[in-house]
Design a protein around this motif. Sequence first.
Motif, short mmCIF file in Angstrom:
data_model
loop_
_atom_site.label_atom_id
_atom_site.label_comp_id
_atom_site.label_asym_id
_atom_site.label_seq_id
_atom_site.Cartn_x
_atom_site.Cartn_y
_atom_site.Cartn_z
N UNK A 53 0.84 -1.07 -0.20
CA UNK A 53 0.13 -0.17 -0.16
C UNK A 53 0.87 1.20 -0.01
N UNK A 54 2.31 1.57 1.00
CA UNK A 54 2.82 2.70 0.70
C UNK A 54 3.28 3.00 -0.27
N UNK A 55 3.99 1.46 -1.39
CA UNK A 55 4.71 1.47 -2.33
C UNK A 55 3.70 2.01 -3.86
N UNK A 56 2.58 1.76 -3.23
CA UNK A 56 1.38 1.74 -4.23
C UNK A 56 0.95 4.24 -4.22
N UNK A 57 0.86 4.39 -2.75
CA UNK A 57 0.80 5.96 -2.25
C UNK A 57 1.96 6.34 -2.70
N UNK A 58 3.24 6.06 -2.93
CA UNK A 58 4.56 6.87 -3.66
C UNK A 58 4.24 6.92 -5.11
N UNK A 59 3.65 5.80 -6.24
CA UNK A 59 3.90 5.83 -7.32
C UNK A 59 2.51 6.65 -8.30
N UNK A 60 1.61 6.65 -6.97
CA UNK A 60 0.05 7.58 -7.12
C UNK A 60 0.37 8.61 -8.20
N UNK A 61 -0.53 9.42 -8.76
CA UNK A 61 -0.38 10.63 -8.65
C UNK A 61 -0.18 11.79 -7.57
N UNK A 62 0.65 12.03 -8.40
CA UNK A 62 1.05 13.94 -7.83
C UNK A 62 2.70 13.20 -7.39
#
Length: 76
Positions: A53-62
């Motif tokens: 989840x943290x990895x996806x958050x870092x790769x997300x928009x913005x």
Amino acid sequence: MLQTLVWPVEIRPAILEVLESEVRLQQVKMAASLIESTAADFEPEKHEDYYQNQCRRCEGPGSNASNDDDETDNAD
């Protein structure tokens, strides 16, 4: 804690000195009883993968990782 091994050199032989000692039958029965009393079916929806989840958050928009190319184009 669980960690993913990436390279074959990370695998080490297990040193299990505890297995060299004598185990009484009563201890084996107690361990089996404990396992049976706490065993349940695995329900993945009850668990969260915080790392992913943290990895996806870092790769997300913005995120900086996804906007590196845009910043270099606007740096005139």
